[in-house]
Design a protein around this motif. Structure first.
Motif, PDB file in Angstrom:
ATOM      1  N   TRP A  84      -7.736   0.657  -8.447  1.00 48.24           N
ATOM      2  CA  TRP A  84      -7.422   1.992  -8.939  1.00 48.24           C
ATOM      3  C   TRP A  84      -6.023   2.410  -8.487  1.00 48.24           C
ATOM      4  O   TRP A  84      -5.225   2.892  -9.289  1.00 48.24           O
ATOM      5  N   LEU A  85      -5.713   2.204  -7.203  1.00 49.60           N
ATOM      6  CA  LEU A  85      -4.395   2.572  -6.685  1.00 49.60           C
ATOM      7  C   LEU A  85      -3.287   1.804  -7.395  1.00 49.60           C
ATOM      8  O   LEU A  85      -2.270   2.372  -7.786  1.00 49.60           O
ATOM      9  N   ARG A  86      -3.480   0.491  -7.563  1.00 41.97           N
ATOM     10  CA  ARG A  86      -2.478  -0.334  -8.237  1.00 41.97           C
ATOM     11  C   ARG A  86      -2.232   0.171  -9.660  1.00 41.97           C
ATOM     12  O   ARG A  86      -1.090   0.331 -10.087  1.00 41.97           O
ATOM     13  N   LEU A 145       0.833  -1.200   0.000  1.00 45.22           N
ATOM     14  CA  LEU A 145       0.000   0.000   0.000  1.00 45.22           C
ATOM     15  C   LEU A 145       0.874   1.258   0.000  1.00 45.22           C
ATOM     16  O   LEU A 145       0.585   2.216  -0.722  1.00 45.22           O
ATOM     17  N   ALA A 146       1.939   1.253   0.783  1.00 49.30           N
ATOM     18  CA  ALA A 146       2.838   2.412   0.812  1.00 49.30           C
ATOM     19  C   ALA A 146       3.444   2.653  -0.568  1.00 49.30           C
ATOM     20  O   ALA A 146       3.548   3.797  -1.023  1.00 49.30           O
ATOM     21  N   LEU A 147       3.824   1.583  -1.256  1.00 51.08           N
ATOM     22  CA  LEU A 147       4.386   1.706  -2.603  1.00 51.08           C
ATOM     23  C   LEU A 147       3.347   2.271  -3.566  1.00 51.08           C
ATOM     24  O   LEU A 147       3.626   3.207  -4.316  1.00 51.08           O
ATOM     25  N   TRP A 148       2.131   1.707  -3.554  1.00 53.56           N
ATOM     26  CA  TRP A 148       1.066   2.198  -4.433  1.00 53.56           C
ATOM     27  C   TRP A 148       0.804   3.675  -4.177  1.00 53.56           C
ATOM     28  O   TRP A 148       0.669   4.466  -5.096  1.00 53.56           O
ATOM     29  N   GLU A 149       0.677   4.054  -2.890  1.00 51.24           N
ATOM     30  CA  GLU A 149       0.349   5.442  -2.564  1.00 51.24           C
ATOM     31  C   GLU A 149       1.504   6.386  -2.884  1.00 51.24           C
ATOM     32  O   GLU A 149       1.278   7.556  -3.165  1.00 51.24           O
TER      33      GLU A 149
END
Length: 157
Positions: A123-125, A54-58
């Motif tokens: 969407w984030l990915r 999640l940190a990477l995606w964000e």
């Protein structure tokens, strides 16, 4: 998402939920979870995303996930109020965010994953991948697109 794992939790009881939460941590990839909460007629479908992913995606996603309409926000606030207290499942504690639809999953005081709406996770990915690709040189980008095409054909099988 890399490995597509889909898990169904018939009734969110301690052992079953703890096993599912631990699965995402061990696999290190997002896990799609369908949960039938006690007292509800409709199952909730979420994606359990490990904190590092999640940190990477964000980091790479250029903007925040667009929120729905006002009607959906009002419904979400009502649902959140009833789930505001932390829920414990063995070694894991779930903290429902008061704003938004996310739930933080903590173990020993450390957030190890988050439960996201499947649309937001996808969407984030996608946003992160698209922005990251913009930083690649032409040769690297072509190789990455070829890799993604192969992944898509493997996922379709």
């Amino acid at each position: 998402m890399g490995i597509e794992i889909d898990v169904v939790v018939g009734h969110a009881v301690d052992d079953e939920m703890e096993r599912v939460l631990g699965l995402a941590e061990v696999v290190g990839e997002p896990v799609t979870v369908t949960i039938m909460w006690e007292g509800r007629e409709v199952a909730e479908r979420v994606v359990l995303v490990p904190a590092a992913i999640l940190a990477l995606w964000e980091h790479w996603a250029p903007t925040a996930y667009p929120t729905g309409g006002v009607e959906e926000e009002g419904r979400a606030l009502t649902e959140e109020a009833e789930l505001a207290h932390p829920a414990e499942f063995g070694a894991f504690t779930l903290f429902r965010r008061r704003a938004g639809a996310r739930t933080a999953v903590a173990r020993a005081g450390v957030v190890v994953a988050e439960l996201l709406d499947p649309d937001e996770a996808h969407w984030l990915r996608d946003q992160a991948r698209n922005v990251r690709q913009a930083f690649m040189d032409r040769k690297q980008k072509a190789a990455f697109e070829e890799f993604l095409a192969r992944q898509a054909s493997v996922d379709d099988q």
